[in-house]
Each structure stands twice: as structure tokens, then as C-alpha cells.
Design an enzyme around this catalytic site. Structure first.
Site, PDB file in Angstrom:
ATOM      1  N   GLY A  11      -7.779  11.633 -32.259  1.00  0.00           N
ATOM      2  CA  GLY A  11      -6.552  11.595 -33.307  1.00  0.00           C
ATOM      3  C   GLY A  11      -5.686  11.323 -33.090  1.00  0.00           C
ATOM      4  N   ALA A  22       5.751  -1.073 -27.488  1.00  0.00           N
ATOM      5  CA  ALA A  22       6.055  -0.830 -26.275  1.00  0.00           C
ATOM      6  C   ALA A  22       5.687  -1.887 -25.055  1.00  0.00           C
ATOM      7  CB  ALA A  22       6.621   0.185 -25.902  1.00  0.00           C
ATOM      8  N   ASP A 127      -2.315  17.587 -28.604  1.00  0.00           N
ATOM      9  CA  ASP A 127      -2.664  18.921 -28.170  1.00  0.00           C
ATOM     10  C   ASP A 127      -1.682  18.958 -26.871  1.00  0.00           C
ATOM     11  OD1 ASP A 127      -4.306  19.234 -30.736  1.00  0.00           O
ATOM     12  OD2 ASP A 127      -6.042  19.065 -29.289  1.00  0.00           O
ATOM     13  N   GLY A 170      -5.510  22.857 -32.199  1.00  0.00           N
ATOM     14  CA  GLY A 170      -5.673  22.462 -31.237  1.00  0.00           C
ATOM     15  C   GLY A 170      -7.024  23.584 -30.676  1.00  0.00           C
ATOM     16  N   GLY A 185      10.229  32.493 -33.496  1.00  0.00           N
ATOM     17  CA  GLY A 185       9.733  34.226 -33.715  1.00  0.00           C
ATOM     18  C   GLY A 185       8.825  34.754 -34.515  1.00  0.00           C
ATOM     19  N   LYS A 213      10.832  45.515 -39.577  1.00  0.00           N
ATOM     20  CA  LYS A 213      10.938  44.777 -40.097  1.00  0.00           C
ATOM     21  C   LYS A 213      10.559  44.289 -41.271  1.00  0.00           C
ATOM     22  CE  LYS A 213      10.834  42.297 -35.514  1.00  0.00           C
ATOM     23  NZ  LYS A 213      10.453  40.873 -35.340  1.00  0.00           N
ATOM     24  N   HIS A 253      -4.379  19.196 -40.389  1.00  0.00           N
ATOM     25  CA  HIS A 253      -4.247  17.635 -40.587  1.00  0.00           C
ATOM     26  C   HIS A 253      -2.848  17.526 -40.411  1.00  0.00           C
ATOM     27  CE1 HIS A 253      -8.253  17.123 -39.527  1.00  0.00           C
ATOM     28  NE2 HIS A 253      -8.718  16.252 -39.177  1.00  0.00           N
TER      29      HIS A 253
HETATM   30  O1  F6P Z   1      -7.239  16.528 -30.193  1.00  0.00           O
HETATM   31  C1  F6P Z   1      -6.012  16.764 -31.507  1.00  0.00           C
HETATM   32  C2  F6P Z   1      -7.487  17.169 -32.518  1.00  0.00           C
HETATM   33  O2  F6P Z   1      -5.440  17.594 -33.477  1.00  0.00           O
HETATM   34  C3  F6P Z   1      -7.584  19.232 -32.338  1.00  0.00           C
HETATM   35  O3  F6P Z   1      -6.173  19.536 -32.054  1.00  0.00           O
HETATM   36  C4  F6P Z   1      -8.463  19.447 -33.401  1.00  0.00           C
HETATM   37  O4  F6P Z   1      -8.463  19.986 -33.136  1.00  0.00           O
HETATM   38  C5  F6P Z   1      -9.294  17.795 -33.633  1.00  0.00           C
HETATM   39  O5  F6P Z   1      -7.728  17.188 -32.934  1.00  0.00           O
HETATM   40  C6  F6P Z   1      -9.215  17.952 -35.187  1.00  0.00           C
HETATM   41  O6  F6P Z   1      -9.976  16.149 -35.033  1.00  0.00           O
HETATM   42  P1  F6P Z   1     -10.717  15.578 -36.183  1.00  0.00           P
HETATM   43  O7  F6P Z   1      -9.380  14.371 -36.546  1.00  0.00           O
HETATM   44  O8  F6P Z   1     -11.705  14.692 -35.194  1.00  0.00           O
HETATM   45  O9  F6P Z   1     -10.656  16.236 -37.060  1.00  0.00           O
END
Ligand code: F6P
Length: 323
Positions: A11, A22, A127, A170, A185, A213, A253
């Protein structure tokens, strides 16, 4: 050492470009040529790589994503695939490889180093679940995107006296959810490491409602058993359980595409330099990561197949702040 290659894998993560820059500039400064490999390990197998100059990596640091491209590459999981990759690098007289990526990518770099090819990894995943680095490239930017969304949703939640359920990325790890939950929060945080039942989420929302709240926020990690979909399913059967009317936002994403924060640019720059220094010092089969604010290396064999545990005291902190 005269020639190395660099690739980004898995990812994409904001700050990867700073790391590419760098690696390239540190290496060239030390008289080492650099090949940039396209589309991760797939580019190694296809022989898809080209020299990088200092100028090629100019003007890229402020952009998210990766100028080299990235991919998940099942062919590299096979010995035959890795042999092709090694042959392609040998043909170009490449002596070592820098792999910028997360857990899956560093499993690949470990396998390559086990076959005798010199490799150094750079800890990069939004992650932040990789052992060997307190923080990984991209996580700060991803948290900030989630936080911006949470702040905005709070505004509309307050106007309408609603509760919002925000699902963040995640797959196996709740770090982004927990940090964005604390900083935003949230009334409730739901993460895979500390499952909360839908009944419990409802109770906590109900308690917030009874305390007067005007709105409430639930931050959920996509990998939690009770993710947004499951929670909504549950609340549909009993819409009165929480006291609030509920709306759902799944960020997905969008969190990966941010322009890198200053922290991620700095981390990418430090770890990219650290990876080249490690290779120059003759290290291989290690990951360059940040530990105690120092760039240090950890053997890949201590990292692969493991997930960095979350600090559950922070989960308790989130709960205390929500009361
Ligand atoms: O590894 C990072 C991550 O963004 C995860 O949190 C998520 O589930 C996964 O990649 C999604 O991956 P892909 O790009 O294959 O949809």
C-alpha cells in the site's frame, strides 16, 4: 558498493517519495548509482527499472503516493519469482536493494535476503503495525486525514444532534482509529485489538446522550469484528438503543492519498538516508526504523510475521476522555 536499486511495495503511504529522494541523493552523494524499480517487486521480475538522477527525485517530496509506483506481487512469493528478480539485478550489476514498504513487503525483502541478496527495508505503512519502528512512514498523514474528516463530521453532527460512525483504515490494526479517536474526541473507539460489542457501543452512546451530549462520534477500524457495516446492521434492529440518529462515513483509501505531513517527510528522509548508511556499513537483512527518535536497524527475521502491538493504555485514555 557501486550500484543499488530502490523500490516501493504494498500500500502506498505519504512520505514514500521523501524516502525515495533520500535514498537516491544519499547514494549518489556517496558515489553509488541508483536504479528506481517500477511497480514494486513486479518491476524486479519484469526488469522494469531505470537510473535515477538527483533531478529525477526533485519536486516529489510534497506529493503523496510513490513516483516509482507500487503493487502487491504474488509472483515474488515464489522462489522462482525471486530468482528471476535476482538475475535481473545481477545483469544490471545491482549489488543491493532498498525496499520501502510495510509488513508484506518486508516479508518479501526477508525472503530475498535469505537467498543471499543484500537488502535493507524502510518502515513504511499507514497502519503503523510494523515491528522495528515506533512510527512508520505515512501514519501521521493518514491520521491527519481521518482527523480532518472527524472534525468536519462533528460540525454537522452537532447541528443535527446526530451520532456519526466513521470507519478508518487498518485491516488488522487499530492504530489509526485509536489515535484519530483520541485526537478527535471520539465517544467510542472500536479496534480489532480490543473488541467492543455492538451492545456496548450502544450503551456508551446512550450514556453520552443521557449526559446531555448534542452529538457523538464513534471511530471504528475497518479490521474490527464489529466494523461499520456490522454496527449499522445491529443498530438498524434497534434504532432507539443509542438515543441518537446515526449516520455512517467510511473513509477508505482517501486516507492514503494525502500530501505528506512534515513529520512524514522528515521520517521518509531520515529512514531513506539510514537505509543507505546501513548498506554502506555492510548491513543486510535489516529494517531501518525510528526507535526512541533514532534511526536504528532491526533484523528482518525479528519483524516478519509479527504485528506491532498497540499500547492499550491509550485505549483506556480514549475511554477516560470520552466520559
Ligand atoms: O496496508 C495499509 C492498508 O491501507 C490497510 O489499512 C488496508 O486495509 C489495505 O492497505 C488496503 O489495501 P489495498 O490497497 O490493497 O486496497
Amino acid at each position: 558498493m557501486k550500484r543499488i536499486a530502490v523500490l516501493t511495495s504494498g500500500g502506498d503511504a505519504p512520505g514514500m517519495n521523501a524516502a525515495i529522494r533520500a535514498v537516491t541523493r544519499t547514494a549518489i552523494d556517496a558515489g553509488i548509482d541508483v536504479f528506481g524499480v517500477h511497480q514494486g517487486y513486479q518491476g524486479l521480475i519484469d526488469g522494469d527499472m531505470a537510473f535515477l538522477t538527483r533531478r529525477d527525485v526533485g519536486g516529489i517530496m510534497q506529493s503523496g503516493g510513490t513516483v516509482l509506483g507500487s503493487a502487491r506481487c504474488p509472483a515474488f512469493e515464489t522462489v522462482a519469482g525471486r530468482e528471476v528478480a535476482i538475475r535481473n539485478m545481477a545483469e544490471r550489476e545491482i549489488e543491493a536493494l532498498v525496499v520501502i514498504g510495510g509488513n508484506g513487503s518486508q516479508t518479501g525483502s526477508h525472503a530475498l535476503s535469505q537467498m543471499g541478496f543484500p537488502v535493507v527495508g524502510v518502515a513504511s505503512t499507514i497502519d503503523n503495525d510494523l515491528e522495528g519502528s515506533d512510527v512508520t512512514i505515512g501514519v501521521d498523514s493518514a491520521i491527519n486525514v481521518a482527523l480532518e474528516a472527524i472534525d468536519r463530521l462533528k460540525v454537522t453532527a452537532e447541528s443535527h444532534r446526530r451520532a456519526f460512525l466513521v470507519e478508518v483504515m487498518g485491516r488488522h490494526c487499530g492504530y489509526v482509529a485509536l489515535m484519530a479517536g483520541i485526537a478527535g474526541g471520539a465517544e467510542v473507539v472500536v479496534i480489532p485489538e480490543q473488541e467492543v460489542s455492538p451492545e456496548n457501543v450502544a450503551q456508551q452512546l446512550r450514556a453520552a446522550y443521557d449526559r446531555g451530549k448534542q452529538h457523538a462520534m464513534v471511530v471504528v477500524a475497518e479490521g474490527a469484528k464489529n466494523n461499520a457495516e456490522r454496527l449499522v446492521e445491529h443498530f438498524q434492529t434497534d434504532p432507539e438503543a443509542t438515543g441518537f440518529r446515526l449516520r455512517v462515513t467510511i473513509l477508505g483509501h482517501v486516507q492514503r492519498g494525502a500530501n505528506p505531513t512534515a513529520a512524514d517527510r522528515l521520517l521518509g528522509t531520515r529512514l531513506g538516508e539510514g537505509a543507505v548508511r546501513a548498506l554502506q556499513a555492510g548491513q543486510t537483512g535489516v529494517l531501518a526504523g525510528l526507535r526512541g527518535n533514532r534511526v536504528l536497524t532491526t533484523p528482518l527475521e525479528e519483524i516478519v510475521g509479527r504485528q506491532k502491538p498497540i499500547d492499550l493504555e491509550l485505549f483506556e485514555l480514549a475511554n477516560i476522555m470520552a466520559r
